[in-house]
Every structure is written in C-alpha cells, then in structure tokens.
Design an enzyme around this catalytic site. Structure first.
Site, short mmCIF file in Angstrom:
data_model
loop_
_atom_site.label_atom_id
_atom_site.label_comp_id
_atom_site.label_asym_id
_atom_site.label_seq_id
_atom_site.Cartn_x
_atom_site.Cartn_y
_atom_site.Cartn_z
N ASP A 69 0.80 -1.19 -0.12
CA ASP A 69 -0.03 0.11 0.14
C ASP A 69 0.99 1.30 -0.11
O ASP A 69 1.68 1.35 0.84
CB ASP A 69 -0.94 0.18 1.06
N SER B 246 -0.84 13.74 -14.08
CA SER B 246 -1.98 13.82 -14.76
C SER B 246 -2.24 15.31 -15.32
O SER B 246 -1.47 16.22 -14.74
CB SER B 246 -3.22 13.54 -13.68
N TYR C 287 -8.17 15.19 -6.00
CA TYR C 287 -7.33 14.50 -7.02
C TYR C 287 -6.57 15.57 -7.72
O TYR C 287 -5.33 15.14 -7.93
CB TYR C 287 -8.27 13.78 -8.04
N LYS D 292 -2.24 15.66 -7.57
CA LYS D 292 -1.37 15.66 -8.84
C LYS D 292 -0.57 16.95 -9.09
O LYS D 292 0.38 16.74 -9.42
CB LYS D 292 -2.22 15.49 -10.24
N1 LIG Z 1 -6.87 6.56 -16.57
C1 LIG Z 1 -6.68 7.93 -16.74
O1 LIG Z 1 -7.60 8.64 -17.64
C2 LIG Z 1 -5.55 8.76 -16.25
C3 LIG Z 1 -5.40 10.12 -16.39
C4 LIG Z 1 -4.36 11.08 -16.06
C5 LIG Z 1 -3.28 10.18 -14.98
N2 LIG Z 1 -3.80 9.12 -14.72
C6 LIG Z 1 -3.08 8.58 -13.61
O2 LIG Z 1 -2.15 7.27 -14.07
C7 LIG Z 1 -2.13 6.32 -12.69
C8 LIG Z 1 -2.58 5.16 -13.06
O3 LIG Z 1 -4.02 5.30 -13.16
P1 LIG Z 1 -5.13 4.16 -13.81
O4 LIG Z 1 -6.02 4.83 -14.56
O5 LIG Z 1 -4.35 3.15 -14.61
O6 LIG Z 1 -5.87 3.59 -12.57
P2 LIG Z 1 -6.28 2.46 -12.15
O7 LIG Z 1 -7.44 2.52 -11.06
O8 LIG Z 1 -6.74 1.64 -13.47
O9 LIG Z 1 -5.29 1.34 -11.73
C9 LIG Z 1 -4.49 1.88 -10.51
C10 LIG Z 1 -3.75 0.66 -9.54
O10 LIG Z 1 -3.29 1.33 -8.53
C11 LIG Z 1 -3.74 0.34 -7.34
N3 LIG Z 1 -3.78 1.02 -6.08
C12 LIG Z 1 -4.70 1.84 -5.70
N4 LIG Z 1 -4.54 2.03 -4.51
C13 LIG Z 1 -3.18 1.60 -4.32
C14 LIG Z 1 -2.55 1.60 -3.03
N5 LIG Z 1 -2.86 2.55 -1.78
N6 LIG Z 1 -1.26 1.27 -3.06
C15 LIG Z 1 -0.96 0.48 -4.10
N7 LIG Z 1 -1.63 0.14 -5.12
C16 LIG Z 1 -2.92 0.85 -5.18
C17 LIG Z 1 -4.97 -0.33 -8.00
O11 LIG Z 1 -5.30 -1.50 -7.18
C18 LIG Z 1 -4.78 -0.53 -9.31
O12 LIG Z 1 -4.03 -1.72 -9.74
C19 LIG Z 1 -2.53 7.15 -11.64
O13 LIG Z 1 -1.50 7.72 -11.20
C20 LIG Z 1 -3.68 8.01 -12.35
O14 LIG Z 1 -3.71 9.21 -11.57
C21 LIG Z 1 -5.06 8.32 -15.19
#
Ligand SMILES: NC(=O)c1ccc[n+]([C@@H]2O[C@H](COP(=O)([O-])OP(=O)(O)OC[C@H]3O[C@@H](n4cnc5c(N)ncnc54)[C@H](O)[C@@H]3O)[C@@H](O)[C@H]2O)c1
Length: 249
Positions: free
Chosen positions: A60, A139, A152, A156
């Site tokens: 975590d 992000s 959020y 970021k």
């Molecule tokens: N998907 C988008 O549109 C988007 C856009 C901008 C930025 N992001 C960023 O990209 C990154 C990945 O996002 P995503 O969309 O793949 O998210 P997701 O929710 O699909 O995957 C996130 C992963 O993080 C894990 N996780 C959650 N809390 C946790 C914790 N406390 N400790 C360890 N692991 C933990 C989850 O189990 C999951 O496997 C993040 O930093 C997110 O903010 C995503």
C-alpha cells in the site's frame, strides 16, 4: 538488447491500467519488474505473464512501513533498485462544495504521500548504488482545475512539484538520480471505466488513449536514453491541455 536491459524496476499500482501496461513494457525491454499493488490476484496474474521473471508484492503506497518492507525485499532479492515508477493513485470524484475531509485526506495519502514516500525510498536506495530513474505518473489534472475532482487535482499538483524538488536535490547532490513526471490525459483503464459508469456513461470512452502509449513515455524517461532529462514533465494527452476543446453550445 532491450531499452532497459538488466535494470531492476518497481511499478506501484502495477496490477492494472497504466501500471500494468508499464510493467509489461519494461519487462519486454529487458528489466526485472516488481509489481507493487494492493490488488493481489491481478498483480500475481500479471507477474506470471511478464516477459522476464518478476515479483509481485502486496504493497500500500500510503503506508511508510510497506515502503520499508518493499525496499528490504527488493534489495535482498535483486541487489539494487534502478527504476521506480510511482503510478498508484485513486480517484473519488467530488467538488470543493461536497468533498468530505476524509475523502480529501485519503486521496492525498495515496496519490501525494504515496509518491513522496516512494521518492524518498528511491533516493536513499539509488544513491547507494550510483543512480537511477524515478518516474512519477501525475495527470493533466495537475495543470488545470477539475471542478468535479478537487482532491485528485490537488494531489496531482503536489506530485508535479514534488518531482521538481526531488530532481533539483539529486542534481545538486550529483547522485546520478533523475526524477521526471508523466501527465496522461484521458486513458482507457479500470479507473476511467469506473468513473464513467458512475456517471451513467458507456464505460469505454471513444476518446480515451491506450495505456501502452503512456507506458512508452514512462519507458523513455526510465531509460538511459533520457540521461540528460531531469525535473521534466511530459504531457501524454494529444495536445488537449495546450489546446482545450471549444466549449459545448
Ligand atoms: N486513466 C486515466 O484517464 C488517467 C489520466 C491521468 C492520470 N492517470 C494516472 O495514471 C495512474 C494510473 O491510473 P489508472 O487509470 O491506470 O488507474 P487504475 O485504477 O486503473 O489502476 C490503479 C492501480 O493502482 C492500484 N492502487 C490503488 N490504490 C493503491 C494503493 N494504496 N497502493 C498500491 N496500489 C494501489 C490499484 O489496485 C490499481 O491496480 C494514476 O496515477 C492516475 O492518477 C490516469
């Protein structure tokens, strides 16, 4: 010869979405990959399918004790840490008018404190072995306000400036460590699909990017191709941040 051949990489939140795409790509390019996540079944399954032998750790990012344990386990198993991708994050949509303090704090604990704890661990470990690369997944929300995602967006913004402070420290210390950030736009992952479903939309957005395209940006910054790149932010959003779409009529 892969682009990160022989390196030891940790990807937080590596079980799903952008983290999983990054873990796959780093392994395809020759790294040994540690997938660190709270999602055990998905993380174990992914590691079993990587191109190089890897390791899943239940971890975590908001727990200081978990970071201590991860550093001990990875250095005992692999000898060093070359790459850390601070990718794990959560999103609980809410505006400044309706967000609870508990949700605000939880988002900071995972997204902002998690990246801080990761950077601190990596700087300490990488300095011992002569350098490395930290890539923080922020992000486009760090560049623009998010009416429906105040916590959020703030988290970021913290990751964006944390990255630059770590980079300047490492540059001054001449410890061989680089720290950069990647800023995805809307990307097709479980996080996005869950948010869209909550809003009553089709889970898959026709405009969402492929997580593997974000992974390529992470790969570049993690690799020795980016040895002169430190404290930089790489937008992976098809120019939507620099040229926002026209307002809807
Ligand atoms: N998907 C988008 O549109 C988007 C856009 C901008 C930025 N992001 C960023 O990209 C990154 C990945 O996002 P995503 O969309 O793949 O998210 P997701 O929710 O699909 O995957 C996130 C992963 O993080 C894990 N996780 C959650 N809390 C946790 C914790 N406390 N400790 C360890 N692991 C933990 C989850 O189990 C999951 O496997 C993040 O930093 C997110 O903010 C995503």
């Amino acid at each position: 010869m892969g682009r990160v051949q022989g390196k030891v990489a940790i990807v937080t939140g590596g079980a799903m979405g952008i983290g999983a795409a990054t873990a796959r790509l780093l392994a395809e390019e020759g790294a040994s990959v540690v997938v660190a996540d709270v999602a055990e079944a998905e993380g174990q399954a992914l590691v079993a399918d990587l191109a190089t032998p890897g390791l899943f750790l239940r971890h975590d990012v908001s727990s200081e004790a978990d970071w201590d344990e991860l550093a001990r386990t990875v250095t005992a198993r692999f000898g060093r840490i070359d790459i850390l991708v601070n990718n794990a994050a959560i999103q609980i949509p809410a505006s400044i008018a309706d967000v609870t303090y508990a949700d605000y704090r939880r988002i900071q604990a995972v997204n902002a404190d998690g990246a801080f704890l990761g950077c601190r661990m990596a700087v300490r470990e990488m300095a011992r072995s002569g350098g490395g690369a930290i890539v923080n997944v922020a992000s486009v929300a760090s560049h623009s306000g998010e009416a429906g995602g105040v916590a959020y967006s703030a988290s970021k913004g913290a990751v964006r400036s944390l990255t630059k402070s770590v980079a300047v420290f490492c540059q001054n210390a001449e410890n061989g460590i680089r720290c950069n950030s990647v800023h995805p736009g809307v990307t097709d992952t479980p996080m996005l699909r869950a948010m869209r479903a909550d809003l009553g939309l089709e889970p898959q957005s026709p405009h969402a990017g492929d997580p593997r395209q974000v992974a390529y940006a992470v790969l570049y910054l993690a690799s020795d191709e980016a040895l002169l790149v430190n404290g930089a932010e790489l937008l992976v959003d098809s120019a939507r941040t620099v040229t926002p779409p026209p307002p809807k009529r």
